[in-house]
Structure formats: C-alpha cells, structure tokens
Design a protein around this motif. Structure first.
Motif, PDB file in Angstrom:
ATOM      1  N   THR A 127      37.688  26.525 -63.266  1.00 25.59           N
ATOM      2  CA  THR A 127      38.614  26.344 -64.383  1.00 25.59           C
ATOM      3  C   THR A 127      39.406  25.054 -64.279  1.00 25.59           C
ATOM      4  O   THR A 127      40.036  24.653 -65.254  1.00 25.59           O
ATOM      5  CB  THR A 127      39.622  27.505 -64.472  1.00 25.59           C
ATOM      6  N   GLY A 128      39.400  24.415 -63.127  1.00 32.19           N
ATOM      7  CA  GLY A 128      40.196  23.205 -62.983  1.00 32.19           C
ATOM      8  C   GLY A 128      41.677  23.503 -62.890  1.00 32.19           C
ATOM      9  O   GLY A 128      42.502  22.732 -63.349  1.00 32.19           O
ATOM     10  N   THR A 129      42.043  24.624 -62.296  1.00 28.76           N
ATOM     11  CA  THR A 129      43.436  25.014 -62.155  1.00 28.76           C
ATOM     12  C   THR A 129      44.200  23.960 -61.357  1.00 28.76           C
ATOM     13  O   THR A 129      43.727  23.514 -60.318  1.00 28.76           O
ATOM     14  CB  THR A 129      43.537  26.378 -61.437  1.00 28.76           C
ATOM     15  N   ASN A 155      39.172  17.783 -63.239  1.00 26.14           N
ATOM     16  CA  ASN A 155      38.273  18.314 -64.252  1.00 26.14           C
ATOM     17  C   ASN A 155      36.940  18.622 -63.581  1.00 26.14           C
ATOM     18  O   ASN A 155      36.304  17.721 -63.020  1.00 26.14           O
ATOM     19  CB  ASN A 155      38.088  17.295 -65.378  1.00 26.14           C
ATOM     20  N   GLN A 156      36.529  19.884 -63.634  1.00 25.57           N
ATOM     21  CA  GLN A 156      35.318  20.312 -62.929  1.00 25.57           C
ATOM     22  C   GLN A 156      34.057  19.665 -63.499  1.00 25.57           C
ATOM     23  O   GLN A 156      33.081  19.462 -62.784  1.00 25.57           O
ATOM     24  CB  GLN A 156      35.190  21.835 -62.975  1.00 25.57           C
ATOM     25  N   ALA A 157      34.062  19.328 -64.779  1.00 28.67           N
ATOM     26  CA  ALA A 157      32.867  18.751 -65.404  1.00 28.67           C
ATOM     27  C   ALA A 157      32.745  17.257 -65.116  1.00 28.67           C
ATOM     28  O   ALA A 157      31.682  16.781 -64.717  1.00 28.67           O
ATOM     29  CB  ALA A 157      32.900  18.985 -66.908  1.00 28.67           C
ATOM     30  N   SER A 158      33.832  16.522 -65.293  1.00 27.68           N
ATOM     31  CA  SER A 158      33.758  15.058 -65.172  1.00 27.68           C
ATOM     32  C   SER A 158      34.234  14.527 -63.830  1.00 27.68           C
ATOM     33  O   SER A 158      33.975  13.373 -63.498  1.00 27.68           O
ATOM     34  CB  SER A 158      34.596  14.407 -66.278  1.00 27.68           C
TER      35      SER A 158
END
Length: 137
Positions: free
Chosen positions: A39-41, A62-65
C-alpha cells in the motif's frame, strides 16, 4: 501585596508548565495505523531535540514507481498533554501524545482513540484496538 503574590504564582506556574521535561531526545519511528503490504504506507518518525522542539516526519515509497515522498514539520515544544501534527503535502492533521516508550493517537482533547484501523492482522476484536505504537530506534 495580593497582586504581587498572584503574579508570582502565575509566573511560577507558567514556567513549570512551559518547561515540561522531554521523555527522551533523538529520533524514534512509530507505526500507529497498521499498513498492508504493497500500500505504500508512510513510515512515520519523531525527533525530539534537547531544547524541547519536536519534529514529526514521514517517508513514503510508491510501491509501483519507487518514488519517495517525505516531509518533516516542527510541531512546537514538547507537551505531555496533546500535540498537533499537520503535514501539508497530503493535508493530513492528527493529534498525538507520547511518553518514553509509546505514542498514542488522540483527539484534540488528548483522549486516546480506538479504531479498527489501529488493529493488527492478528487481533480478533477489530472494534476496540487502541491507537498506539511502541517506538523503534
């Protein structure tokens, strides 16, 4: 004479209140709201200076980028009652109080909050989890 005595008492009370002894100095991390993998907490921390100034901050990846966002704010001098934390980037405001070992999410009056958002995955009763965290160094 009465006025002088009252002013003296007021000065002493003000000095003792404004110079609340900090429970520790240095940087501590905490995790009041339980995050879930991916979740990028934000990873929150506080930094208590020797002069009593308290800084709150976070780092979020950010987990995606893989992009990192961070912010640090000065919440003022330490007080054991309640401190307001107001981050500007995400317009996030919350209230906390802390001691040497734990930090608590509170309302404006210093009442410790309970929420299912503060429960770990292991806790069964999701209604009554106290919003608190131990400090990590």
């Amino acid at each position: 004479m009465k006025k002088i005595f009252c002013v003296l008492i007021l000065c002493i009370a003000t000095l003792s209140f404004s110079q609340s002894k900090v429970p520790f100095t240095g940087k501590r991390s905490f995790n009041i709201i339980e995050g879930y993998s991916g979740t990028g907490t934000p990873a929150y921390y506080l930094d208590v200076k020797k002069n009593g100034d308290v800084y709150f901050g976070y780092v979020q990846v950010n987990q995606a980028s893989g992009e990192e966002t961070s912010e640090e704010i000065n919440a003022g001098k330490y007080t054991p009652q309640v401190m307001k934390v107001q981050f500007k980037k995400y317009n996030e405001t919350f209230y906390v109080k802390f001691d040497k070992e734990k930090i608590y999410l509170t309302d404006e009056k210093g009442n410790i909050q309970k929420s299912e958002d503060c429960c770990s995955a292991m806790e069964n009763d999701k209604e009554s989890c106290t919003c608190e965290s131990a400090f990590y160094q």
